[in-house]
Design a protein around this motif. Structure first.
Motif, PDB file in Angstrom:
ATOM      1  N   GLY A   1       7.011   7.631   1.357  1.00 20.71           N
ATOM      2  CA  GLY A   1       7.416   6.244   1.527  1.00 20.71           C
ATOM      3  C   GLY A   1       6.280   5.290   1.236  1.00 20.71           C
ATOM      4  N   GLU A   2       6.528   4.018   1.516  1.00 18.06           N
ATOM      5  CA  GLU A   2       5.443   3.055   1.375  1.00 18.06           C
ATOM      6  C   GLU A   2       5.559   1.928   2.375  1.00 18.06           C
ATOM      7  OE1 GLU A   2       5.816   0.684  -2.311  1.00 18.06           O
ATOM      8  OE2 GLU A   2       6.836   2.467  -3.031  1.00 18.06           O
ATOM      9  N   ARG A   3       4.477   1.175   2.462  1.00 19.28           N
ATOM     10  CA  ARG A   3       4.353   0.176   3.510  1.00 19.28           C
ATOM     11  C   ARG A   3       3.796  -1.097   2.890  1.00 19.28           C
ATOM     12  NH1 ARG A   3       3.162   0.533   9.045  1.00 19.28           N
ATOM     13  NH2 ARG A   3       1.541  -0.871   9.816  1.00 19.28           N
TER      14      ARG A   3
ATOM     15  N   THR B   1      18.937  -1.955   7.911  1.00 21.81           N
ATOM     16  CA  THR B   1      19.275  -1.518   6.555  1.00 21.81           C
ATOM     17  C   THR B   1      19.373  -2.741   5.653  1.00 21.81           C
ATOM     18  OG1 THR B   1      21.618  -1.633   7.121  1.00 21.81           O
ATOM     19  CG2 THR B   1      20.557   0.507   7.351  1.00 21.81           C
ATOM     20  N   LEU B   2      18.894  -2.581   4.427  1.00 15.20           N
ATOM     21  CA  LEU B   2      18.938  -3.683   3.457  1.00 15.20           C
ATOM     22  C   LEU B   2      19.340  -3.135   2.104  1.00 15.20           C
ATOM     23  CD1 LEU B   2      15.659  -5.651   4.253  1.00 15.20           C
ATOM     24  CD2 LEU B   2      18.002  -6.397   4.695  1.00 15.20           C
ATOM     25  N   ARG B   3      20.062  -3.956   1.359  1.00 13.83           N
ATOM     26  CA  ARG B   3      20.414  -3.565  -0.008  1.00 13.83           C
ATOM     27  C   ARG B   3      19.373  -4.099  -0.964  1.00 13.83           C
ATOM     28  NH1 ARG B   3      25.414  -1.569  -0.217  1.00 13.83           N
ATOM     29  NH2 ARG B   3      26.747  -2.076   1.572  1.00 13.83           N
ATOM     30  N   LEU B   4      18.741  -3.194  -1.705  1.00  9.20           N
ATOM     31  CA  LEU B   4      17.884  -3.625  -2.804  1.00  9.20           C
ATOM     32  C   LEU B   4      18.765  -3.668  -4.044  1.00  9.20           C
ATOM     33  CD1 LEU B   4      14.652  -1.670  -1.902  1.00  9.20           C
ATOM     34  CD2 LEU B   4      15.429  -3.927  -1.185  1.00  9.20           C
ATOM     35  N   SER B   5      18.181  -3.912  -5.194  1.00  8.12           N
ATOM     36  CA  SER B   5      19.027  -4.140  -6.372  1.00  8.12           C
ATOM     37  C   SER B   5      20.013  -3.000  -6.621  1.00  8.12           C
ATOM     38  CB  SER B   5      18.150  -4.380  -7.597  1.00  8.12           C
ATOM     39  OG  SER B   5      17.092  -3.452  -7.641  1.00  8.12           O
ATOM     40  N   LYS B   6      19.554  -1.770  -6.422  1.00  8.05           N
ATOM     41  CA  LYS B   6      20.446  -0.663  -6.776  1.00  8.05           C
ATOM     42  C   LYS B   6      20.914   0.191  -5.610  1.00  8.05           C
ATOM     43  CE  LYS B   6      19.893  -0.296 -11.516  1.00  8.05           C
ATOM     44  NZ  LYS B   6      19.594   0.377 -12.743  1.00  8.05           N
ATOM     45  N   ARG B   7      20.211   0.106  -4.509  1.00  6.21           N
ATOM     46  CA  ARG B   7      20.549   1.032  -3.424  1.00  6.21           C
ATOM     47  C   ARG B   7      20.120   0.451  -2.082  1.00  6.21           C
ATOM     48  NH1 ARG B   7      15.339   4.941  -3.085  1.00  6.21           N
ATOM     49  NH2 ARG B   7      13.880   3.423  -3.935  1.00  6.21           N
ATOM     50  N   PRO B   8      20.802   0.882  -1.032  1.00  2.93           N
ATOM     51  CA  PRO B   8      20.403   0.451   0.304  1.00  2.93           C
ATOM     52  C   PRO B   8      19.264   1.322   0.839  1.00  2.93           C
ATOM     53  CG  PRO B   8      22.424   1.727   0.421  1.00  2.93           C
ATOM     54  CD  PRO B   8      22.022   1.688  -1.023  1.00  2.93           C
ATOM     55  N   VAL B   9      18.397   0.712   1.638  1.00  2.00           N
ATOM     56  CA  VAL B   9      17.309   1.463   2.264  1.00  2.00           C
ATOM     57  C   VAL B   9      17.213   1.063   3.733  1.00  2.00           C
ATOM     58  CG1 VAL B   9      15.940   1.646   0.148  1.00  2.00           C
ATOM     59  CG2 VAL B   9      15.594  -0.294   1.696  1.00  2.00           C
TER      60      VAL B   9
ATOM     61  N   VAL C   1       0.832  -1.187   0.000  1.00  2.00           N
ATOM     62  CA  VAL C   1       0.000   0.000   0.000  1.00  2.00           C
ATOM     63  C   VAL C   1       0.869   1.238   0.000  1.00  2.00           C
ATOM     64  CG1 VAL C   1      -1.815   1.215   1.220  1.00  2.00           C
ATOM     65  CG2 VAL C   1      -1.693  -1.275   1.333  1.00  2.00           C
ATOM     66  N   ARG C   2       0.560   2.147  -0.884  1.00  2.00           N
ATOM     67  CA  ARG C   2       1.283   3.393  -0.920  1.00  2.00           C
ATOM     68  C   ARG C   2       0.604   4.389   0.005  1.00  2.00           C
ATOM     69  NH1 ARG C   2       3.982   4.343  -6.690  1.00  2.00           N
ATOM     70  NH2 ARG C   2       3.446   2.180  -6.932  1.00  2.00           N
ATOM     71  N   SER C   3       1.374   4.985   0.852  1.00  2.00           N
ATOM     72  CA  SER C   3       0.787   5.987   1.728  1.00  2.00           C
ATOM     73  C   SER C   3       0.711   7.321   0.989  1.00  2.00           C
ATOM     74  CB  SER C   3       1.640   6.142   2.988  1.00  2.00           C
ATOM     75  OG  SER C   3       1.377   7.374   3.598  1.00  2.00           O
ATOM     76  N   SER C   4      -0.399   7.990   1.146  1.00  2.00           N
ATOM     77  CA  SER C   4      -0.553   9.250   0.422  1.00  2.00           C
ATOM     78  C   SER C   4       0.082  10.415   1.167  1.00  2.00           C
ATOM     79  CB  SER C   4      -2.042   9.534   0.192  1.00  2.00           C
ATOM     80  OG  SER C   4      -2.716   9.482   1.429  1.00  2.00           O
ATOM     81  N   GLU C   5       0.281  10.216   2.474  1.00  2.00           N
ATOM     82  CA  GLU C   5       0.773  11.332   3.284  1.00  2.00           C
ATOM     83  C   GLU C   5       2.271  11.525   3.165  1.00  2.00           C
ATOM     84  OE1 GLU C   5      -0.591  10.346   7.174  1.00  2.00           O
ATOM     85  OE2 GLU C   5      -2.594   9.923   6.405  1.00  2.00           O
TER      86      GLU C   5
ATOM     87  N   ASP D   1      11.018   4.791   3.827  1.00  2.52           N
ATOM     88  CA  ASP D   1      10.683   6.214   3.724  1.00  2.52           C
ATOM     89  C   ASP D   1      11.025   6.774   2.350  1.00  2.52           C
ATOM     90  OD1 ASP D   1      13.381   6.251   3.785  1.00  2.52           O
ATOM     91  OD2 ASP D   1      13.577   7.637   5.469  1.00  2.52           O
ATOM     92  N   THR D   2      11.008   5.902   1.364  1.00  2.00           N
ATOM     93  CA  THR D   2      11.307   6.327   0.000  1.00  2.00           C
ATOM     94  C   THR D   2      10.386   5.555  -0.929  1.00  2.00           C
ATOM     95  OG1 THR D   2      13.000   6.294  -1.718  1.00  2.00           O
ATOM     96  CG2 THR D   2      13.093   4.571  -0.084  1.00  2.00           C
ATOM     97  N   GLU D   3      10.238   6.047  -2.127  1.00  2.00           N
ATOM     98  CA  GLU D   3       9.357   5.350  -3.060  1.00  2.00           C
ATOM     99  C   GLU D   3      10.129   4.258  -3.778  1.00  2.00           C
ATOM    100  OE1 GLU D   3       5.992   6.978  -6.085  1.00  2.00           O
ATOM    101  OE2 GLU D   3       6.390   7.939  -4.164  1.00  2.00           O
ATOM    102  N   LEU D   4       9.502   3.091  -3.911  1.00  2.00           N
ATOM    103  CA  LEU D   4      10.166   1.959  -4.554  1.00  2.00           C
ATOM    104  C   LEU D   4       9.590   1.745  -5.945  1.00  2.00           C
ATOM    105  CD1 LEU D   4       9.969  -0.591  -1.578  1.00  2.00           C
ATOM    106  CD2 LEU D   4      11.856   0.957  -2.132  1.00  2.00           C
ATOM    107  N   ASP D   5      10.425   1.281  -6.852  1.00  2.00           N
ATOM    108  CA  ASP D   5       9.857   0.870  -8.141  1.00  2.00           C
ATOM    109  C   ASP D   5       9.416  -0.588  -8.023  1.00  2.00           C
ATOM    110  OD1 ASP D   5      11.999  -0.872  -8.603  1.00  2.00           O
ATOM    111  OD2 ASP D   5      13.167   0.660  -9.643  1.00  2.00           O
ATOM    112  N   ASP D   6       8.797  -1.107  -9.071  1.00  2.00           N
ATOM    113  CA  ASP D   6       8.199  -2.453  -8.985  1.00  2.00           C
ATOM    114  C   ASP D   6       9.225  -3.509  -8.615  1.00  2.00           C
ATOM    115  OD1 ASP D   6       5.811  -1.394  -9.621  1.00  2.00           O
ATOM    116  OD2 ASP D   6       5.861  -1.940 -11.749  1.00  2.00           O
ATOM    117  N   ARG D   7      10.377  -3.382  -9.230  1.00  2.00           N
ATOM    118  CA  ARG D   7      11.395  -4.392  -8.976  1.00  2.00           C
ATOM    119  C   ARG D   7      11.871  -4.345  -7.519  1.00  2.00           C
ATOM    120  NH1 ARG D   7      17.172  -5.409 -11.939  1.00  2.00           N
ATOM    121  NH2 ARG D   7      17.929  -6.867 -10.364  1.00  2.00           N
ATOM    122  N   GLU D   8      12.072  -3.128  -7.026  1.00  2.00           N
ATOM    123  CA  GLU D   8      12.534  -2.993  -5.643  1.00  2.00           C
ATOM    124  C   GLU D   8      11.491  -3.521  -4.665  1.00  2.00           C
ATOM    125  OE1 GLU D   8      15.423   0.897  -5.629  1.00  2.00           O
ATOM    126  OE2 GLU D   8      13.263   1.239  -5.739  1.00  2.00           O
ATOM    127  N   ARG D   9      10.238  -3.287  -5.012  1.00  2.00           N
ATOM    128  CA  ARG D   9       9.159  -3.741  -4.134  1.00  2.00           C
ATOM    129  C   ARG D   9       9.142  -5.263  -4.060  1.00  2.00           C
ATOM    130  NH1 ARG D   9       5.291  -1.234  -6.689  1.00  2.00           N
ATOM    131  NH2 ARG D   9       5.932   0.754  -5.773  1.00  2.00           N
TER     132      ARG D   9
END
Length: 306
Positions: free
Chosen positions: A11-13, A49-57, A4-8, A75-83
DNA sequence: TACCAGGATATGG
DNA sequence: CCATATCATGGT
């Protein structure tokens, strides 16, 4: 699984439902008492902290009681692959798809162990996100008391990994093999690694960084093949290889029978006069198959805390 | 103070 | 091949 993307916020959850029985509380209790470094716990929330394909979050984790689900927030927006990446990583790390019901059923035949299990219903393994992280942490932990080992890991992470900020706090990311490969032995000695351990950690990282060792290839091998592949590497003995199978790969039927902690736990739980030998533990462990990893894990857990 | 920690290796017999 | 010393520090 729905995310679910938070509108406020930007980031997302996402919500991750585990296979039941699952106790987040038990699983995290163990994690927090054992892992003083990789996870930061604050006000019922857990940060890692975790490394996704291109960057740590930085991932914020908490249990969502009404939905019986693990909630992960970034606290950042993810693309489909990162999600998809993040969901896969978390499901694997927290053993969300491991069904313990058959283990609990089979362990009823072992009254003493059944008691230990009863007190920890729903406790699951938490795996390291990568085999590399698992291997390095295990090597560092060789022979040392856990508190000191955790300190060394923490120092390594802060020396070699990137730093991320979240809510005003700086969290380090577990370094890549390339980052550790750039260090000198003296750098780790300065962190109070002994010389040999500094060599194990850096030499292994260099081997991986140079492409001479690919840990991910181990995933398709049988347990004993993995051990055989790792033993020739300097700094890796049977115990370390087995810890990788347990905490890196989540293999279900490992019995590190020589492990000093396991032998102490068996002695206590079975009220033996003396510490059992490796052979004796191996014989007793026959009865725990094909769940020897979880039997070991629950026995280890009797050592921490109480 | 001595000894053990959820070991692995180098060295000497 | 087996036994022992070594490591670097913290807890007991």
């Amino acid at each position: 699984m729905a995310s679910v993307r938070s509108s406020e916020e930007s980031g997302e959850r996402m919500l991750l439902r585990p296979q039941q029985p699952y106790s987040y509380e038990e699983t995290i209790r163990r994690l927090v008492s054992f892992e003083k470094t990789a996870y930061r716990s604050e006000g019922g929330k857990l940060y890692r902290t975790l490394r996704l394909s291109k960057r740590p979050v930085v991932v914020e984790l908490e249990w969502e009681e009404e939905k019986s689900a693990l909630a992960a927030t970034v606290d950042t927006e993810l693309d489909d692959r990162e999600r998809m990446d993040l969901e896969r990583i978390l499901r694997r790390m927290f053993s969300l798809d491991v069904n313990l019901a058959p283990f609990y059923e089979s362990i009823k035949m072992e009254p003493r162990l059944a008691q230990v299990v009863e007190e920890r219903k729903g406790l699951h393994f938490v795996l390291d996100p990568t085999l590399y992280e698992c291997l390095i942490k295990t090597i560092i932990g060789q022979q040392l008391n856990m508190a000191f080992a955790a300190k060394l890991v923490d120092r390594l992470i802060h020396l070699a990994g990137e730093r991320l900020e979240r809510a005003g706090e700086v969290l380090a990311v577990f370094p890549t093999p390339e980052q550790v490969a750039r260090l000198r032995y003296e750098d780790l000695q300065a962190l109070q690694f002994n010389r040999r351990k500094a060599e194990y950690v850096i030499d292994l990282s260099r081997r991986i960084a140079e492409g001479k060792l690919n840990l991910d290839e181990l995933h398709r091998l049988e347990d004993q093949e993995v051990v055989g592949r790792l033993l020739p590497l300097r700094g890796i003995g049977r115990w370390t290889a087995e810890c990788l199978l347990l905490f890196g790969m989540g293999r279900p039927n490992l019995l590190p029978a020589a492990d000093i902690g396991l032998r102490n736990a068996v002695r206590r739980v079975y009220e033996l006069d003396a510490q059992p030998t490796e052979k004796e533990v191996r014989q007793m462990g026959e009865a725990w198959s094909p769940w020897r990893s979880y039997a070991t894990f629950y026995l280890w857990d009797t050592l921490s805390g109480q």
